[in-house]
Design a protein around this motif. Structure first.
Motif, mmCIF file in Angstrom:
data_model
loop_
_atom_site.group_PDB
_atom_site.id
_atom_site.type_symbol
_atom_site.label_atom_id
_atom_site.label_comp_id
_atom_site.label_asym_id
_atom_site.label_seq_id
_atom_site.Cartn_x
_atom_site.Cartn_y
_atom_site.Cartn_z
ATOM 1 N N MET A 1 0.941 -11.897 2.174
ATOM 2 C CA MET A 1 0.872 -10.449 2.750
ATOM 3 C C MET A 1 1.378 -10.152 1.817
ATOM 4 S SD MET A 1 1.417 -12.143 6.146
ATOM 5 C CE MET A 1 1.994 -10.737 6.804
ATOM 6 N N VAL A 2 0.698 -8.178 2.288
ATOM 7 C CA VAL A 2 0.442 -7.563 1.426
ATOM 8 C C VAL A 2 1.355 -6.533 1.930
ATOM 9 C CG1 VAL A 2 -1.683 -8.148 0.385
ATOM 10 C CG2 VAL A 2 -1.329 -6.257 2.557
ATOM 11 N N ALA A 3 2.293 -4.786 0.761
ATOM 12 C CA ALA A 3 3.203 -4.534 1.316
ATOM 13 C C ALA A 3 2.114 -3.144 1.382
ATOM 14 C CB ALA A 3 4.030 -4.101 0.310
ATOM 15 N N PRO A 4 2.490 -1.668 2.009
ATOM 16 C CA PRO A 4 1.736 -0.614 1.762
ATOM 17 C C PRO A 4 2.028 -0.242 0.563
ATOM 18 C CG PRO A 4 3.379 -1.009 3.360
ATOM 19 C CD PRO A 4 3.536 -2.106 3.058
ATOM 20 N N GLY A 5 0.436 0.318 -0.058
ATOM 21 C CA GLY A 5 0.041 0.978 -1.732
ATOM 22 C C GLY A 5 -0.112 -0.100 -2.189
ATOM 23 N N GLN A 6 -0.227 -1.595 -1.886
ATOM 24 C CA GLN A 6 -0.381 -2.636 -2.500
ATOM 25 C C GLN A 6 -1.954 -2.490 -3.093
ATOM 26 O OE1 GLN A 6 1.704 -6.330 -2.172
ATOM 27 N NE2 GLN A 6 0.525 -7.128 -3.411
ATOM 28 N N ALA A 7 -2.493 -3.077 -4.044
ATOM 29 C CA ALA A 7 -3.812 -2.924 -4.762
ATOM 30 C C ALA A 7 -3.809 -4.257 -4.022
ATOM 31 C CB ALA A 7 -4.411 -3.036 -6.039
ATOM 32 N N ILE A 8 -5.224 -5.035 -3.359
ATOM 33 C CA ILE A 8 -5.415 -6.453 -2.835
ATOM 34 C C ILE A 8 -6.332 -6.638 -3.343
ATOM 35 C CG2 ILE A 8 -4.251 -5.539 -0.526
ATOM 36 C CD1 ILE A 8 -6.436 -5.217 0.639
ATOM 37 N N GLY A 9 -7.277 -6.052 -3.998
ATOM 38 C CA GLY A 9 -8.612 -6.212 -3.910
ATOM 39 C C GLY A 9 -9.656 -5.461 -5.279
ATOM 40 N N ARG A 10 -10.309 -6.361 -6.463
ATOM 41 C CA ARG A 10 -11.653 -4.916 -6.593
ATOM 42 C C ARG A 10 -13.176 -6.067 -6.506
ATOM 43 N NH1 ARG A 10 -9.001 -5.713 -10.819
ATOM 44 N NH2 ARG A 10 -8.487 -3.817 -11.062
ATOM 45 N N LEU A 11 -13.934 -4.458 -5.965
ATOM 46 C CA LEU A 11 -15.112 -5.110 -6.340
ATOM 47 C C LEU A 11 -15.830 -4.811 -6.864
ATOM 48 C CD1 LEU A 11 -17.337 -5.651 -3.559
ATOM 49 C CD2 LEU A 11 -17.576 -3.091 -3.950
ATOM 50 N N HIS A 12 -16.858 -6.372 -7.542
ATOM 51 C CA HIS A 12 -17.537 -6.101 -8.468
ATOM 52 C C HIS A 12 -19.235 -6.529 -8.301
ATOM 53 C CE1 HIS A 12 -14.510 -7.755 -11.746
ATOM 54 N NE2 HIS A 12 -13.763 -8.668 -10.528
ATOM 55 N N GLY B 1 -11.869 -1.242 5.562
ATOM 56 C CA GLY B 1 -10.858 -1.935 7.496
ATOM 57 C C GLY B 1 -9.352 -1.458 7.865
ATOM 58 N N ASP B 2 -9.079 -2.059 8.852
ATOM 59 C CA ASP B 2 -7.507 -0.883 9.683
ATOM 60 C C ASP B 2 -7.010 -0.833 8.203
ATOM 61 O OD1 ASP B 2 -8.629 -0.866 12.293
ATOM 62 O OD2 ASP B 2 -8.221 -2.453 12.872
ATOM 63 N N ASN B 3 -5.969 -0.557 7.787
ATOM 64 C CA ASN B 3 -4.893 -0.126 7.369
ATOM 65 C C ASN B 3 -5.280 -1.008 5.680
ATOM 66 O OD1 ASN B 3 -3.108 -0.090 9.311
ATOM 67 N ND2 ASN B 3 -2.977 -2.605 9.571
ATOM 68 N N VAL B 4 -6.455 -0.067 5.083
ATOM 69 C CA VAL B 4 -7.429 -0.554 3.656
ATOM 70 C C VAL B 4 -7.347 1.073 3.606
ATOM 71 C CG1 VAL B 4 -8.867 -1.313 2.606
ATOM 72 C CG2 VAL B 4 -7.270 -2.638 4.363
ATOM 73 N N THR B 5 -7.291 1.064 2.451
ATOM 74 C CA THR B 5 -8.236 2.464 1.514
ATOM 75 C C THR B 5 -8.395 2.043 -0.102
ATOM 76 O OG1 THR B 5 -5.962 3.587 2.604
ATOM 77 C CG2 THR B 5 -7.752 4.358 1.131
ATOM 78 N N ARG B 6 -9.802 2.756 0.499
ATOM 79 C CA ARG B 6 -10.774 2.191 -1.104
ATOM 80 C C ARG B 6 -10.205 3.886 -2.466
ATOM 81 N NH1 ARG B 6 -16.764 0.743 -0.724
ATOM 82 N NH2 ARG B 6 -17.308 -0.152 -2.569
ATOM 83 N N LEU B 7 -10.730 3.383 -2.933
ATOM 84 C CA LEU B 7 -9.382 4.303 -3.484
ATOM 85 C C LEU B 7 -10.773 4.940 -4.583
ATOM 86 C CD1 LEU B 7 -6.452 2.276 -5.603
ATOM 87 C CD2 LEU B 7 -6.599 3.915 -3.939
ATOM 88 N N ASP B 8 -10.931 5.722 -5.734
ATOM 89 C CA ASP B 8 -12.124 7.165 -5.729
ATOM 90 C C ASP B 8 -12.339 6.521 -7.152
ATOM 91 O OD1 ASP B 8 -9.719 9.928 -6.186
ATOM 92 O OD2 ASP B 8 -10.561 9.067 -4.224
ATOM 93 N N ASP B 9 -12.145 5.424 -7.071
ATOM 94 C CA ASP B 9 -13.335 4.400 -8.717
ATOM 95 C C ASP B 9 -14.297 3.401 -7.832
ATOM 96 O OD1 ASP B 9 -10.823 1.431 -9.126
ATOM 97 O OD2 ASP B 9 -12.168 2.146 -6.911
ATOM 98 N N GLY B 10 -14.295 3.577 -5.858
ATOM 99 C CA GLY B 10 -15.504 3.036 -5.883
ATOM 100 C C GLY B 10 -14.928 1.336 -5.390
ATOM 101 N N ALA B 11 -14.479 1.006 -6.420
ATOM 102 C CA ALA B 11 -14.375 -0.797 -6.440
ATOM 103 C C ALA B 11 -12.633 -1.044 -5.898
ATOM 104 C CB ALA B 11 -14.333 -1.346 -7.948
ATOM 105 N N THR B 12 -11.374 -0.227 -6.308
ATOM 106 C CA THR B 12 -10.620 -1.362 -6.228
ATOM 107 C C THR B 12 -9.891 -0.485 -4.167
ATOM 108 O OG1 THR B 12 -10.027 -0.803 -7.473
ATOM 109 C CG2 THR B 12 -7.816 -0.565 -6.502
ATOM 110 N N PHE B 13 -9.106 -1.422 -3.647
ATOM 111 C CA PHE B 13 -9.053 -1.411 -2.596
ATOM 112 C C PHE B 13 -7.614 -1.327 -2.269
ATOM 113 C CE2 PHE B 13 -13.253 -2.644 -2.046
ATOM 114 C CZ PHE B 13 -13.520 -1.776 -0.773
ATOM 115 N N GLN B 14 -6.722 -0.640 -1.328
ATOM 116 C CA GLN B 14 -5.736 -0.691 -1.471
ATOM 117 C C GLN B 14 -4.408 -0.910 0.390
ATOM 118 O OE1 GLN B 14 -3.286 3.300 -2.117
ATOM 119 N NE2 GLN B 14 -2.980 2.208 -4.141
ATOM 120 N N ALA B 15 -3.597 -1.755 0.468
ATOM 121 C CA ALA B 15 -3.027 -1.390 1.434
ATOM 122 C C ALA B 15 -2.369 -0.450 1.996
ATOM 123 C CB ALA B 15 -2.737 -2.851 2.218
#
Length: 638
Positions: free
Chosen positions: A293-304, A333-347
């Protein structure tokens, strides 16, 4: 020597040539010099004089001129002359059958230049004769048997030595009157491996050495380094196993290592899909860990990004380029934002992290604290996911457009998810039921189950008498990883520990090509063809002009519109047909790249399918990779 025959006196007055007295053996087969008289002013001893005096003595058989020279040399040295045979009789020739004789144990290899068999031709009986003209009869009177053997592939015949000579390293074989040598080393089509049997000794019984095998490999054109220590180990093992090790990799180059595909690194804890290993190395399927489970604003993944891979080298020293990894296309997708670095995804909201069909989402989840039974009734939700903290009992239904998580087991129930279905225990369906997922299906085991997944299917322990269809991969390697009975088909290949059993239980594993979009297009093309046939049946055959020419004036407008509509249908039919042809090429390419990997055993009774082609195994096969070879249009086991 018994008889002595003197030479005639020299006719030259006043001088005498050197003279020889000859003796004949009792059997009349040998003539030699018994005495010598030096010349008295005449011709000195010579080979010519000796030959002439033998002829003057009435001998018509040829003189051995080398023996004559020895006599003359002995006279000049004052040596012994009476033990030298000048003329020999012709012995009777006894009849002899033709024969082919192996010059060693041909269960073991011959090498280039080896004379490994001798062919003695049949010989008829022939009279002989003594020096004094008596006829000698042969003792044998039978007609000799003729043996005819011709040199075949990789064999020459040395007529002088009556021997067959090998041109290659291989095993000699006699088939249909032809003696050939089948090469032992085999170079793979990709020129990366040399395989063949390894023998401890050659046909003569001489031990084989790494140096001898390395020389043969070099003669084949192998240019890369050869592991002499490995050859020594293989030869030693062959010596311990009755002298031969079949089907060995004698030497190999290096296969290219494809680059790693782009991948997502999860920055949150992830749940074990099959169970947690205890202190004894056993999987505990009851303890699956917590859901991430993740909380709002938490980084959840990094694309390599993908990697380039590592090139290989073939037997001849040629570099083989590696295929670079493929980029992972991932969308927020739903409830996820891709940050400006293009690799990090945030809930952007609390929930469960899910990646499905290239989309990373955080979903809400309905929790059922217990079994799905009479107390809860069927569970149907229109949005989100469902987590069952118990079992789904027989006869009940759970439906969710998102994911379904089951802490216990599914027992002859109907489970339908738009996303993943994860079952901590097993899926048991002795009384019917079905699990359908738009994403992946994960379970500890499956017995008599029917499972359809658009994504992967992961079974930790066993899949017994089940019908499983995966649009992605099928994986059963974490626990026992056994597929036994039933059929398992996957579009992207599979990896399992074992297929079938020692009892020969019929078991099918395979790869299928058809996708839902293909079926939709096929149905669309059938519908278009039916619509065109209806118009043709109503208007009749002929060109549009001919049809309009025979149409009543009051029907012209309607018929014209119908003809225009048919042209549109024909254009759509052609477009759908082109798309199906394109998809067919894509599916064929996909099939060529798919692998079925069996880590331990394929048992007798196991059948492997690639599309419509099948291959059934008659004996146990150890760890194998199975794939479709487009070039030979067949299933290959390696």
């Amino acid at each position: 020597m018994a008889d002595e025959t003197p030479t005639p006196d020299s006719p030259t007055p006043g001088a005498e040539d050197a003279r020889f007295r000859f003796s004949l053996s009792e059997d009349g087969m040998k003539l030699g010099v018994s005495r010598y008289f030096p010349p008295r002013g005449g011709e000195e001893p010579s080979v010519a004089l000796l030959v002439r005096q033998v002829a003057e003595a009435g001998v018509d058989l040829p003189v051995d001129e080398e023996a004559a020279r020895q006599v003359v040399d002995a006279i000049r040295r004052h040596g012994e002359i009476r033990r030298i045979t000048l003329v020999r009789g012709i012995p009777a020739q006894e009849p002899r059958d033709g024969s082919l004789t192996a010059l060693g144990n041909l269960d073991f290899p011959v090498f280039p230049g080896d004379r490994f068999a001798r062919l003695r031709k049949a010989r008829s009986a022939e009279n002989g004769r003594t020096i004094d003209g008596r006829v000698l009869k042969p003792k044998g009177k039978f007609t000799p048997e003729i043996v005819e053997v011709r040199p075949g592939e990789n064999v020459d015949f040395d007529a002088a030595e009556e021997a067959f000579v090998s041109r290659v390293w291989g095993l000699a074989r006699l088939r249909d009157g032809e003696l050939r040598v089948d090469p032992i080393p085999h170079i793979s089509e990709d020129a990366i491996t040399v395989t063949g049997a390894v023998h401890a000794r050659d046909f003569r019984g001489d031990p084989l050495t790494p140096e001898r095998l390395e020389k043969e490999l070099r003669d084949l054109g192998v240019a890369i380094g050869i592991d002499a220590a490995r050859l020594a180990r293989l030869l030693a093992e062959a010596g311990a196993r009755e002298g031969v090790l079949p089907d060995q990799v004698v030497t190999r180059g290096r296969y290219p290592v494809p680059g790693r595909d782009g991948w997502l690194e999860y920055l949150v804890s992830t749940r074990e899909t099959a169970g947690i290993e205890d202190a004894h190395g056993r999987l505990d399927f009851r303890d699956r860990g917590s859901f991430p489970m993740v909380a709002p604003g938490q980084a959840i993944g990094r694309l390599h990004p993908p990697t380039q891979g590592e090139g290989g080298i073939d037997l001849y020293g040629k570099t083989i380029p590696a295929h670079a990894g493929r980029e992972l296309v991932l969308h927020a997708g739903d409830n996820v934002t891709r940050l400006d670095d293009g690799a990090t995804f945030q809930a952007r909201a609390a929930g469960v992290v899910v990646m499905e069909r290239g989309v990373l989402s955080v979903t809400e989840c309905l929790v059922i604290n217990g079994n799905v039974d009479l107390g809860s009734g069927n569970v149907d939700v229109e949005e989100g996911s469902v987590k069952i903290r118990g079992n789904i009992l027989a006869g009940f239904r759970v439906t969710a457009p998102g994911h379904i998580f089951v802490s216990g087991s599914v027992e002859s129930a109907t489970v339908t998810a738009g996303g993943n279905v994860e079952v901590a225990g097993g899926i048991l369906m002795p009384e019917g039921g079905r699990v359908t997922a738009g994403g992946d299906v994960t379970a500890g085991y499956a017995i008599n189950a029917i499972i359809h997944a658009e994504g992967d299917v992961l079974v930790a322990n066993e899949a017994t008498n089940s019908l499983i269809r995966a649009g992605g991969e099928f994986v059963a390697t974490r626990g026992q990883g056994i597929v036994q009975g039933g059929a398992v088909l996957a579009a992207r290949g599979m990896e399992v520990n074992e297929v079938g059993s020692d009892l020969g239980v019929p078991t099918t594993v395979g790869v299928f090509l058809v996708r839902e979009e293909d079926s939709d297009l096929v149905r669309e093309r059938i519908s278009l063809k039916q619509a065109m046939r209806k118009i043709d049946d109503a208007l009749g055959k002929g060109s549009p002009e001919a049809i309009l020419a025979r149409t009543r004036p009051d029907k012209l407008t309607a018929v014209s519109e119908l003809l225009v509509h048919r042209e549109r249908l024909a254009a759509a039919y052609a477009e759908v047909s082109r798309e199906l042809d394109r998809l067919g090429m894509e599916r064929q390419a996909e099939l060529s790249g798919v692998r079925i990997r069996v880590k331990r055993f394929l048992y007798p009774g196991a059948t492997v399918k690639f599309g419509q082609r099948t291959r059934t195994f008659k004996s146990r096969t150890e760890a194998s990779t199975i794939y479709w070879d487009e070039e030979i249009r067949g299933i290959v086991v390696r």
